[in-house]
Enzyme design. Structure first.
Site, PDB file in Angstrom:
ATOM      1  N   SER A  72      30.829  41.686  43.276  1.00 55.43           N
ATOM      2  CA  SER A  72      30.611  41.905  41.840  1.00 55.43           C
ATOM      3  C   SER A  72      31.617  41.125  41.011  1.00 55.43           C
ATOM      4  O   SER A  72      31.496  39.925  40.886  1.00 55.43           O
ATOM      5  CB  SER A  72      30.587  43.378  41.450  1.00 55.43           C
ATOM      6  OG  SER A  72      30.054  43.487  40.137  1.00 55.43           O
ATOM      7  N   HIS A  77      41.502  41.063  30.413  1.00 51.87           N
ATOM      8  CA  HIS A  77      41.542  40.544  29.045  1.00 51.87           C
ATOM      9  C   HIS A  77      42.860  41.016  28.437  1.00 51.87           C
ATOM     10  O   HIS A  77      43.166  42.218  28.485  1.00 51.87           O
ATOM     11  CB  HIS A  77      40.371  41.062  28.211  1.00 51.87           C
ATOM     12  CG  HIS A  77      39.037  40.758  28.816  1.00 51.87           C
ATOM     13  ND1 HIS A  77      38.488  39.492  28.810  1.00 51.87           N
ATOM     14  CD2 HIS A  77      38.156  41.548  29.459  1.00 51.87           C
ATOM     15  CE1 HIS A  77      37.312  39.525  29.415  1.00 51.87           C
ATOM     16  NE2 HIS A  77      37.096  40.767  29.830  1.00 51.87           N
ATOM     17  N   CYS A  92      30.407  46.306  44.950  1.00 52.26           N
ATOM     18  CA  CYS A  92      29.238  46.871  45.623  1.00 52.26           C
ATOM     19  C   CYS A  92      29.477  46.737  47.124  1.00 52.26           C
ATOM     20  O   CYS A  92      30.044  45.748  47.576  1.00 52.26           O
ATOM     21  CB  CYS A  92      27.971  46.114  45.250  1.00 52.26           C
ATOM     22  SG  CYS A  92      27.521  46.287  43.524  1.00 52.26           S
TER      23      CYS A  92
END
Length: 127
Positions: A72, A77, A92
């Site tokens: 995934s 940020h 996943c």
């Protein structure tokens, strides 16, 4: 209606959080943050496909780093002037450990405090 146990077909694990009062020199260092994400993927047993990063200027400037992994993604940020970062690790499958990646990132970004959330995003199918 039969409430038979359900079979998890997709194992989805999502760890995400907010990091407060991180050092400005870390929040603004794109290369350092890229390296942190790459190492976090390795430690969490993820298959790294690609890493993208960019630095944004201005009052709300910061750095974004996104790693696409076979399982995934990992995203950081930062907002330099606010000494703030968000971290998102989603996997996943059963072989990867998003907690290990998240904890490593927290260790390397050195916040004075942080919050962490977990969501089990496993798809449950009735048998």
């Amino acid at each position: 209606m039969d409430n038979t146990l359900i079979d998890p077909r997709i194992i989805g694990k999502h760890v995400y959080g907010n990091l407060y009062e991180i050092p400005e020199e870390i929040a603004g260092d794109e290369e350092y943050l890229r390296n942190v994400v790459v190492e976090a993927a390795k430690l969490a047993n993820m298959t790294l496909l690609e890493v993208k990063s960019w630095k944004l200027g201005g009052e709300k400037g910061g750095v974004s780093v996104i790693a696409l992994v076979l399982e995934s993604h990992i995203a950081i940020h930062t907002w330099i002037n606010y000494r703030y970062a968000t971290v998102d690790v989603y996997t996943c499958g059963e072989k990867s450990d998003p907690w290990r990646a998240f904890n490593y990132i927290v260790e390397k970004l050195k916040p004075k405090e942080y919050t962490v959330n977990y969501a089990d995003r496993t798809q449950l199918l009735k048998q």
